[in-house]
Design a protein around this motif. Sequence first.
Motif, PDB file in Angstrom:
ATOM      1  N   ALA A 103      57.665  55.782  41.340  1.00 28.26           N
ATOM      2  CA  ALA A 103      58.853  54.961  41.582  1.00 28.26           C
ATOM      3  C   ALA A 103      59.496  55.339  42.914  1.00 28.26           C
ATOM      4  N   THR A 104      59.959  54.330  43.628  1.00 30.82           N
ATOM      5  CA  THR A 104      60.577  54.566  44.939  1.00 30.82           C
ATOM      6  C   THR A 104      62.000  54.013  44.964  1.00 30.82           C
ATOM      7  N   LEU A 105      62.826  54.641  45.782  1.00 29.10           N
ATOM      8  CA  LEU A 105      64.215  54.219  45.927  1.00 29.10           C
ATOM      9  C   LEU A 105      64.281  52.880  46.658  1.00 29.10           C
ATOM     10  N   ILE A 106      65.137  52.005  46.157  1.00 26.41           N
ATOM     11  CA  ILE A 106      65.385  50.716  46.809  1.00 26.41           C
ATOM     12  C   ILE A 106      66.686  50.840  47.597  1.00 26.41           C
ATOM     13  N   PRO A 107      66.639  50.845  48.929  1.00 22.48           N
ATOM     14  CA  PRO A 107      67.872  51.062  49.695  1.00 22.48           C
ATOM     15  C   PRO A 107      68.824  49.873  49.681  1.00 22.48           C
ATOM     16  N   ARG A 108      68.279  48.655  49.561  1.00 24.13           N
ATOM     17  CA  ARG A 108      69.149  47.463  49.596  1.00 24.13           C
ATOM     18  C   ARG A 108      68.515  46.344  48.787  1.00 24.13           C
ATOM     19  N   ILE A 109      69.327  45.630  47.992  1.00 24.42           N
ATOM     20  CA  ILE A 109      68.798  44.556  47.151  1.00 24.42           C
ATOM     21  C   ILE A 109      69.951  43.629  46.785  1.00 24.42           C
ATOM     22  N   THR A 110      69.658  42.381  46.526  1.00 23.92           N
ATOM     23  CA  THR A 110      70.707  41.447  46.109  1.00 23.92           C
ATOM     24  C   THR A 110      70.911  41.530  44.603  1.00 23.92           C
ATOM     25  N   TYR A 111      72.059  41.020  44.162  1.00 19.22           N
ATOM     26  CA  TYR A 111      72.341  40.996  42.731  1.00 19.22           C
ATOM     27  C   TYR A 111      71.268  40.202  41.987  1.00 19.22           C
ATOM     28  N   ALA A 112      70.896  39.046  42.553  1.00 21.17           N
ATOM     29  CA  ALA A 112      69.913  38.184  41.897  1.00 21.17           C
ATOM     30  C   ALA A 112      68.557  38.877  41.780  1.00 21.17           C
ATOM     31  N   GLU A 113      68.132  39.543  42.848  1.00 28.11           N
ATOM     32  CA  GLU A 113      66.838  40.234  42.821  1.00 28.11           C
ATOM     33  C   GLU A 113      66.840  41.366  41.798  1.00 28.11           C
ATOM     34  N   ALA A 114      67.933  42.117  41.731  1.00 30.02           N
ATOM     35  CA  ALA A 114      68.010  43.232  40.782  1.00 30.02           C
ATOM     36  C   ALA A 114      67.950  42.714  39.350  1.00 30.02           C
TER      37      ALA A 114
ATOM     38  N   ASN B 238      79.716  63.233  47.710  1.00 29.64           N
ATOM     39  CA  ASN B 238      78.951  62.015  47.976  1.00 29.64           C
ATOM     40  C   ASN B 238      79.856  60.787  48.011  1.00 29.64           C
ATOM     41  N   VAL B 239      80.865  60.757  47.137  1.00 29.97           N
ATOM     42  CA  VAL B 239      81.765  59.606  47.110  1.00 29.97           C
ATOM     43  C   VAL B 239      82.488  59.470  48.440  1.00 29.97           C
ATOM     44  N   LEU B 240      82.953  60.585  48.985  1.00 24.37           N
ATOM     45  CA  LEU B 240      83.653  60.550  50.270  1.00 24.37           C
ATOM     46  C   LEU B 240      82.719  60.097  51.391  1.00 24.37           C
ATOM     47  N   LYS B 241      81.466  60.526  51.329  1.00 22.78           N
ATOM     48  CA  LYS B 241      80.491  60.109  52.347  1.00 22.78           C
ATOM     49  C   LYS B 241      80.249  58.600  52.285  1.00 22.78           C
ATOM     50  N   VAL B 242      80.137  58.082  51.065  1.00 21.69           N
ATOM     51  CA  VAL B 242      79.943  56.639  50.902  1.00 21.69           C
ATOM     52  C   VAL B 242      81.148  55.876  51.443  1.00 21.69           C
ATOM     53  N   LEU B 243      82.346  56.367  51.146  1.00 26.04           N
ATOM     54  CA  LEU B 243      83.552  55.716  51.639  1.00 26.04           C
ATOM     55  C   LEU B 243      83.635  55.736  53.163  1.00 26.04           C
ATOM     56  N   ALA B 244      83.025  56.742  53.771  1.00 30.61           N
ATOM     57  CA  ALA B 244      83.032  56.856  55.233  1.00 30.61           C
ATOM     58  C   ALA B 244      81.920  56.035  55.880  1.00 30.61           C
ATOM     59  N   GLY B 245      81.085  55.389  55.066  1.00 31.91           N
ATOM     60  CA  GLY B 245      80.048  54.531  55.617  1.00 31.91           C
ATOM     61  C   GLY B 245      78.638  55.029  55.487  1.00 31.91           C
ATOM     62  N   ASP B 246      78.420  56.194  54.853  1.00 35.52           N
ATOM     63  CA  ASP B 246      77.071  56.713  54.656  1.00 35.52           C
ATOM     64  C   ASP B 246      76.271  55.732  53.796  1.00 35.52           C
ATOM     65  N   PRO B 247      75.031  55.343  54.212  1.00 35.93           N
ATOM     66  CA  PRO B 247      74.247  54.369  53.463  1.00 35.93           C
ATOM     67  C   PRO B 247      73.438  54.949  52.321  1.00 35.93           C
ATOM     68  N   MET B 248      73.773  56.145  51.868  1.00 36.31           N
ATOM     69  CA  MET B 248      72.977  56.795  50.800  1.00 36.31           C
ATOM     70  C   MET B 248      72.871  55.917  49.568  1.00 36.31           C
ATOM     71  N   GLY B 249      71.850  56.179  48.778  1.00 38.33           N
ATOM     72  CA  GLY B 249      71.676  55.458  47.526  1.00 38.33           C
ATOM     73  C   GLY B 249      71.209  54.042  47.737  1.00 38.33           C
ATOM     74  N   THR B 250      71.739  53.131  46.929  1.00 40.52           N
ATOM     75  CA  THR B 250      71.354  51.723  46.969  1.00 40.52           C
ATOM     76  C   THR B 250      72.591  50.854  47.194  1.00 40.52           C
ATOM     77  N   ILE B 251      72.426  49.876  48.066  1.00 41.85           N
ATOM     78  CA  ILE B 251      73.485  48.894  48.330  1.00 41.85           C
ATOM     79  C   ILE B 251      73.065  47.563  47.709  1.00 41.85           C
ATOM     80  N   LEU B 252      73.876  47.049  46.802  1.00 38.59           N
ATOM     81  CA  LEU B 252      73.621  45.732  46.194  1.00 38.59           C
ATOM     82  C   LEU B 252      74.648  44.737  46.731  1.00 38.59           C
ATOM     83  N   THR B 253      74.179  43.577  47.130  1.00 39.92           N
ATOM     84  CA  THR B 253      75.055  42.550  47.706  1.00 39.92           C
ATOM     85  C   THR B 253      74.732  41.169  47.146  1.00 39.92           C
ATOM     86  N   ARG B 254      75.602  40.228  47.413  1.00 40.41           N
ATOM     87  CA  ARG B 254      75.378  38.848  46.958  1.00 40.41           C
ATOM     88  C   ARG B 254      74.222  38.208  47.714  1.00 40.41           C
ATOM     89  N   ASP B 255      74.116  38.516  49.020  1.00 40.66           N
ATOM     90  CA  ASP B 255      73.098  37.847  49.859  1.00 40.66           C
ATOM     91  C   ASP B 255      72.112  38.856  50.438  1.00 40.66           C
TER      92      ASP B 255
END
Length: 238
Positions: A176-187, A221-238
């Motif tokens: 299994a591999t980490l998905i850095p970015r995906i849409t809500y529909a795809e997930a 990690n929460v503070l890093k995310v709030l500062a703009g760190d792209p860690m983990g997965t970003i889910l968006t509408r588009d």
Amino acid sequence: MASPYRRVILKLSGEALGLDGKLFCHEKFEQTARMLIDIQRTGVELAVVIGGGNVWRGRRGAAMRMGTVAADQMGMLATLQNCLYMRDTLEHLGARAVVMSGVDIPRFAESYNTVAAIEHLRAGRILFLACGLGNPCFSTDSAVVLRAIELECDAILMAKNIDGVYTADPHVDPSATLIPRITYAEAAERDLRVMDAAAFIMLRENAVPVVRVFGLEPPDNVLKVLAGDPMGTILTRD
């Protein structure tokens, strides 16, 4: 560094606040409370939903004999216990916090009202949202998404015991591999189980800009995310 977000809702695991995932660990509550204070100091308005899994895990084992409604009501009360404990911990640390409940229980918490909730956030209080949506058959995932919509949050932050969304369960599938970015529909289509189906429907049909899924540890990690760190997965509408 200024946060790209103005107002966020943070989903925390109840198990992460217990001793081996069960009941309450004061040290963990205090560590988490200090993290919430650090988040607020960035200038972000903060709402928080805490799961109740350290107190009640629903219809499992012998509890399968229970009806869904009673079991879900017990789960709602479990989230209230965690929110009351966390509010008390924060107040002992000098922070301002308030608990609002999806179930009318005024001796313990304010009844949820969107206008009043936004006023609390603007006044600089950390807002805890207890008892889910106040109805059975809806998970805390659905509660997080609906409250994010009502409160016009810029992001939903989900701090988990795994560092993002993977193509499969990495504990079961080593490929299994980490998905850095995906849409809500795809997930949702790939059944990635980030949230339940009802939550995904609300995400797709409403203007929640982004969901961030990342590892709970280390706590900064929460503070890093709030500062703009792209860690983990970003889910968006588009």
